[in-house]
Design a protein around this motif. Structure first.
Motif, PDB file in Angstrom:
ATOM      1  N   SER A  85      -2.374  10.631  -1.231  1.00 13.04           N
ATOM      2  CA  SER A  85      -3.009   9.316  -1.150  1.00 13.04           C
ATOM      3  C   SER A  85      -4.444   9.371  -1.668  1.00 13.04           C
ATOM      4  O   SER A  85      -4.870   8.519  -2.454  1.00 13.04           O
TER       5      SER A  85
ATOM      6  N   ASN B  58      -6.275   5.847   7.307  1.00 12.50           N
ATOM      7  CA  ASN B  58      -6.554   5.628   5.890  1.00 12.50           C
ATOM      8  C   ASN B  58      -7.706   4.643   5.671  1.00 12.50           C
ATOM      9  O   ASN B  58      -8.259   4.569   4.574  1.00 12.50           O
TER      10      ASN B  58
ATOM     11  N   HIS C 292       1.095   7.925   0.034  1.00 12.29           N
ATOM     12  CA  HIS C 292       1.223   8.592   1.333  1.00 12.29           C
ATOM     13  C   HIS C 292       2.701   8.727   1.714  1.00 12.29           C
ATOM     14  O   HIS C 292       3.162   9.796   2.128  1.00 12.29           O
TER      15      HIS C 292
END
Length: 179
Positions: A98, A52, A126
């Motif tokens: 996300s 991420n 997420h």
């Protein structure tokens, strides 16, 4: 359009394609490294969310369409290279939700929320996406009772991911990579 302008435009497109490819590869590597880390979380299945970092950087640096391409390519290539169908479903649902939440926060609040705040929201999204897939796979919505534990883990991991993404974005700005 003269030949010099065409050449610059082609070079710019090539540069962007290479940059997107590098982000996808970095995301894949971070996913692979994370899968090998024996992180002793008290919450089974909880992870740092290292990939991420790349998603956050992509959202801040690229267009939404380009950031979406980075996320989708990373998820698909990581699952086909290192994972399975179930890992693809979890990564896809978490990654896409996300991405959507973080991009929406950036668009609506335009700089009013810190990078770490956006990252924490992405970590929560997420987890929600992955729990949704888990509920479908096991045919039981009671899996959402696990959400409070995942939310507790999402805050420090989201802050960590946001801090690292801030360093990456800052570096790219300092070396004039972002134009």
């Amino acid at each position: 359009m003269n030949e010099n302008t065409k050449s610059k435009k082609t070079a710019s497109k090539t540069r962007m394609l290479v940059f997107i490819s590098v982000l996808v590869a970095q995301g894949m590597i971070l996913s692979f490294i994370e899968s090998m880390l024996p992180i002793p979380f008290f919450a089974p299945g909880a992870k740092l969310g290292l990939a991420n970092i790349i998603t956050l950087a992509a959202i801040y640096i690229l267009t939404f369409k380009q950031a979406t391409a980075v996320v989708l390519l990373r998820v698909i290539l990581t699952a086909t290279t290192f994972g399975s169908l179930s890992s693809f479903l979890y990564s896809f649902s978490g990654g896409v939700l996300s991405l959507l939440v973080m991009a929406a926060i950036l668009k609506v609040f335009k700089g009013e929320i810190s990078l770490m705040g956006v990252s924490v929201a992405g970590a929560v999204a997420h987890n929600m996406g992955q729990l949704f897939v888990a509920a479908i796979m096991i045919h039981n919505v009671l899996i959402f009772t696990y959400l409070p534990i995942l939310l507790i883990v999402a805050v420090p991991t989201g802050i960590f991911v946001g801090a690292v993404a801030k360093i990456l974005i800052g570096y790219l700005e300092r070396v004039n990579f972002i134009r």
